[in-house]
Design an enzyme around this catalytic site. Structure first.
Site, PDB file in Angstrom:
ATOM      1  N   LYS A  15       8.962  -2.963  15.604  1.00 47.42           N
ATOM      2  CA  LYS A  15       9.379  -1.629  15.143  1.00 47.42           C
ATOM      3  C   LYS A  15      10.388  -1.023  16.132  1.00 47.42           C
ATOM      4  O   LYS A  15      11.367  -0.387  15.723  1.00 47.42           O
ATOM      5  CB  LYS A  15       8.163  -0.704  14.991  1.00 47.42           C
ATOM      6  CG  LYS A  15       7.180  -1.136  13.917  1.00 47.42           C
ATOM      7  CD  LYS A  15       7.773  -1.051  12.531  1.00 47.42           C
ATOM      8  CE  LYS A  15       6.785  -1.413  11.448  1.00 47.42           C
ATOM      9  NZ  LYS A  15       7.384  -1.566  10.114  1.00 47.42           N
ATOM     10  N   ASP A  42      -7.065  -1.645  21.966  1.00 48.88           N
ATOM     11  CA  ASP A  42      -7.180  -0.341  21.297  1.00 48.88           C
ATOM     12  C   ASP A  42      -6.821   0.800  22.239  1.00 48.88           C
ATOM     13  O   ASP A  42      -7.100   0.741  23.434  1.00 48.88           O
ATOM     14  CB  ASP A  42      -8.610  -0.122  20.786  1.00 48.88           C
ATOM     15  CG  ASP A  42      -8.707  -0.247  19.274  1.00 48.88           C
ATOM     16  OD1 ASP A  42      -7.670  -0.489  18.636  1.00 48.88           O
ATOM     17  OD2 ASP A  42      -9.828  -0.106  18.750  1.00 48.88           O
ATOM     18  N   ASN A  96       1.667  -9.953   0.836  1.00 55.53           N
ATOM     19  CA  ASN A  96       0.470  -9.150   1.098  1.00 55.53           C
ATOM     20  C   ASN A  96       0.210  -8.145  -0.029  1.00 55.53           C
ATOM     21  O   ASN A  96      -0.262  -7.045   0.207  1.00 55.53           O
ATOM     22  CB  ASN A  96       0.617  -8.413   2.437  1.00 55.53           C
ATOM     23  CG  ASN A  96      -0.714  -7.891   2.946  1.00 55.53           C
ATOM     24  OD1 ASN A  96      -1.744  -8.549   2.794  1.00 55.53           O
ATOM     25  ND2 ASN A  96      -0.713  -6.705   3.529  1.00 55.53           N
ATOM     26  N   ASN A 115      -8.472  -2.381   9.426  1.00 57.54           N
ATOM     27  CA  ASN A 115      -8.420  -0.935   9.627  1.00 57.54           C
ATOM     28  C   ASN A 115      -9.725  -0.264   9.216  1.00 57.54           C
ATOM     29  O   ASN A 115     -10.497  -0.790   8.410  1.00 57.54           O
ATOM     30  CB  ASN A 115      -7.240  -0.336   8.864  1.00 57.54           C
ATOM     31  CG  ASN A 115      -5.919  -0.890   9.369  1.00 57.54           C
ATOM     32  OD1 ASN A 115      -5.201  -1.544   8.635  1.00 57.54           O
ATOM     33  ND2 ASN A 115      -5.610  -0.642  10.631  1.00 57.54           N
ATOM     34  N   PRO A 155     -10.104  -5.190  21.897  1.00 57.12           N
ATOM     35  CA  PRO A 155      -9.050  -5.369  22.901  1.00 57.12           C
ATOM     36  C   PRO A 155      -7.728  -4.745  22.426  1.00 57.12           C
ATOM     37  O   PRO A 155      -7.351  -4.902  21.266  1.00 57.12           O
ATOM     38  CB  PRO A 155      -8.901  -6.894  23.022  1.00 57.12           C
ATOM     39  CG  PRO A 155     -10.173  -7.459  22.481  1.00 57.12           C
ATOM     40  CD  PRO A 155     -10.687  -6.476  21.466  1.00 57.12           C
ATOM     41  N   SER A 201       6.436   3.285  13.072  1.00 63.98           N
ATOM     42  CA  SER A 201       4.997   3.462  13.304  1.00 63.98           C
ATOM     43  C   SER A 201       4.745   4.173  14.618  1.00 63.98           C
ATOM     44  O   SER A 201       5.505   4.012  15.587  1.00 63.98           O
ATOM     45  CB  SER A 201       4.343   2.079  13.355  1.00 63.98           C
ATOM     46  OG  SER A 201       3.013   2.184  13.803  1.00 63.98           O
ATOM     47  N   TYR A 217       0.828  -1.219   0.000  1.00 67.38           N
ATOM     48  CA  TYR A 217       0.000   0.000   0.000  1.00 67.38           C
ATOM     49  C   TYR A 217       0.867   1.276   0.000  1.00 67.38           C
ATOM     50  O   TYR A 217       0.819   2.074  -0.939  1.00 67.38           O
ATOM     51  CB  TYR A 217      -0.930  -0.049   1.214  1.00 67.38           C
ATOM     52  CG  TYR A 217      -1.694   1.214   1.498  1.00 67.38           C
ATOM     53  CD1 TYR A 217      -2.323   1.929   0.480  1.00 67.38           C
ATOM     54  CD2 TYR A 217      -1.809   1.694   2.808  1.00 67.38           C
ATOM     55  CE1 TYR A 217      -3.038   3.085   0.748  1.00 67.38           C
ATOM     56  CE2 TYR A 217      -2.527   2.842   3.089  1.00 67.38           C
ATOM     57  CZ  TYR A 217      -3.132   3.542   2.061  1.00 67.38           C
ATOM     58  OH  TYR A 217      -3.834   4.691   2.331  1.00 67.38           O
ATOM     59  N   LYS A 246       2.160  -6.453   9.132  1.00 69.40           N
ATOM     60  CA  LYS A 246       1.684  -5.271   9.869  1.00 69.40           C
ATOM     61  C   LYS A 246       0.377  -5.464  10.629  1.00 69.40           C
ATOM     62  O   LYS A 246      -0.185  -4.488  11.133  1.00 69.40           O
ATOM     63  CB  LYS A 246       1.530  -4.094   8.905  1.00 69.40           C
ATOM     64  CG  LYS A 246       0.501  -4.348   7.812  1.00 69.40           C
ATOM     65  CD  LYS A 246       0.083  -3.088   7.094  1.00 69.40           C
ATOM     66  CE  LYS A 246      -0.994  -3.380   6.076  1.00 69.40           C
ATOM     67  NZ  LYS A 246      -1.534  -2.214   5.427  1.00 69.40           N
ATOM     68  N   TYR A 250       3.867  -6.706  17.026  1.00 73.29           N
ATOM     69  CA  TYR A 250       4.140  -5.906  15.820  1.00 73.29           C
ATOM     70  C   TYR A 250       4.877  -4.611  16.191  1.00 73.29           C
ATOM     71  O   TYR A 250       5.915  -4.270  15.616  1.00 73.29           O
ATOM     72  CB  TYR A 250       2.829  -5.589  15.089  1.00 73.29           C
ATOM     73  CG  TYR A 250       2.948  -4.461  14.101  1.00 73.29           C
ATOM     74  CD1 TYR A 250       3.699  -4.604  12.936  1.00 73.29           C
ATOM     75  CD2 TYR A 250       2.338  -3.226  14.339  1.00 73.29           C
ATOM     76  CE1 TYR A 250       3.828  -3.548  12.038  1.00 73.29           C
ATOM     77  CE2 TYR A 250       2.460  -2.172  13.447  1.00 73.29           C
ATOM     78  CZ  TYR A 250       3.207  -2.338  12.297  1.00 73.29           C
ATOM     79  OH  TYR A 250       3.338  -1.297  11.420  1.00 73.29           O
TER      80      TYR A 250
END
Ligand code: NAD
Ligand code: UFG
Length: 340
Positions: free
Chosen positions: A154, A297, A37, A200, A295, A126, A13, A86, A150
């Site tokens: 990073k 977030d 992906n 997302n 959960p 990120s 992306y 990701k 994840y």
């Protein structure tokens, strides 16, 4: 501008948008991607937009021989490193795969760069490295406290880059901490094409709008935010990749910098505000229901983008309206993503 840029994850992306921008800026490109992906159709689309077909090598970053071959064949001046897994939730159930791919892949890349004496790298970090922030907006010197594997990959990669930078002269390194990239190229030819059910918000909303999904599930409306729903710093993907070009140019002309820079707009937008903006754009209602919080977030976070403006001379120019318009164009032109 001239020189060859190696773009890892260039069919993904964000990477695909960077490829278009780099070609338009006069760079030659080599893309490495294993297509775990993404789709090779993206290479055709990049050619369709720019009139130039970038070299594409289907290879895994863990394949050091393949990396060496690329550096031997091409006079690579710098690397933009987007390749990685990701999905936050998946990283909790498959941590070893995430460390192996993201950290291991980056180590292989850096070792190949060292062998080839290529020392300039722009890395996709990120905002997830900040975890739940103590306060907003988030500055680069805020503590890093990732809450999932994840995010931890990073942090580990940022630390590896710092150690490498301290170990020998010559490395020019930039870690760009993205906030929430959304939107698509204005042509509608490239955009975000998640496989399966989108994790997302924006891909989910746009799939509801084209009738592929019944309704959006809004994860919680009892956060301490403007309307109770989660707040994020959404940034148009073309602004985001402009930030990469600015970082690359900064590295090209500077001594041996090590940068950690936020790429965000500095403005928080709630889920329901985003939904309302998308409804305006597509001219229809987006059905939604409020469900339990997701959960893990975080209630709200947005960037302090001052450093990027001061050091890179970059700031985002596109607002929520453009993000929605370009997402909608991409989704309507490609309802099945690259498979349609
Ligand atoms: P994406 O999945 O669309 O693109 C990543 C690309 O890397 C894919 O094309 C995939 O096939 C490729 N890839 C993965 N592992 C590889 C490997 N071992 N070898 C070769 N290719 C491999 O993701 P994206 O949204 O474009 O994200 C790009 C980068 O930005 C990632 O590192 C991601 O962690 C980071 N990032 C993304 C977001 C976001 O919300 N999109 C936010 C912050 C940071
Ligand atoms: N949301 C919903 N319903 C959905 C999807 C999302 O209500 O179906 C809500 C979330 O609860 C959150 C907001 O929309 O409040 C944004 O969620 P996203 O999943 O789009 O984005 P996140 O901020 O949770 O995470 C993303 C990436 C991470 C990255 C982070 C910061 O998935 O990898 O942005 O860059 F770390």
């Amino acid at each position: 501008m001239s020189g060859t840029i190696l773009v890892t994850g260039g069919t993904g992306y964000v990477g695909s948008h960077a490829c278009v921008l780099l070609i338009e800026a006069g760079y030659e490109l080599v893309i490495i991607d294993n297509l775990v992906n993404s789709s090779s159709v993206v290479v055709d689309r990049i050619e369709q937009i720019t009139g130039i077909r970038p070299t594409f090598v289907q290879a895994d970053l863990l394949d050091e021989a393949a990396l060496d071959a690329v550096f031997q064949r091409h006079a690579v001046a710098a690397v933009m490193h987007f390749a990685g897994l990701k999905a936050v939730g998946e990283s909790a159930s498959r941590p070893l795969d995430y460390y192996h791919n993201n950290v291991g892949g980056t180590l292989c890349l850096l070792r190949a760069m060292q062998r080839a004496q290529v020392n300039t790298l722009v890395f996709s970090s990120s905002a997830t490295v900040y975890g739940e922030p103590e306060s907003n907006p988030i500055r680069e010197d805020s503590p890093r406290l990732a809450t999932n594997p994840y995010g931890q990959t990073k942090i580990v990669i940022e630390d590896i880059l710092a150690d490498l930078h301290a170990s020998e002269n010559g490395w020019k390194l930039a870690c760009l901490r993205y906030f929430n990239p959304v939107g698509a190229h204005i042509s509608g030819l490239i955009g975000e094409a998640p496989g399966g059910v989108p994790n997302n918000l924006m891909p989910f909303v746009s799939q509801v709008a084209v009738g592929q999904r019944d309704k959006l599930r809004v994860f919680g409306d009892d956060y301490p935010t403007v309307d109770g729903t989660g707040v994020r710093d959404y940034i148009h993907v073309t602004d985001l990749v402009d930030g990469h070009l600015a970082a690359l140019r900064y590295l090209e002309k500077s001594g041996d910098p090590l940068l950690n820079v936020n790429l965000g707009r500095g403005e928080g937008v709630s889920v329901l505000q985003m939904v309302a903006a998308f409804e305006q754009t597509c001219g229809q209602k987006i059905p939604y229901e409020i469900v339990e919080r997701r959960p893990g977030d975080i209630s709200q976070f947005w960037a302090d983008p001052t450093l990027a403006s001061e050091i890179l001379g970059w700031q985002a120019t596109q607002g929520v309206e453009e993000m929605c318009a370009d997402t909608w164009r991409w989704q309507s032109m490609n309802p099945q993503g690259y498979g349609g």
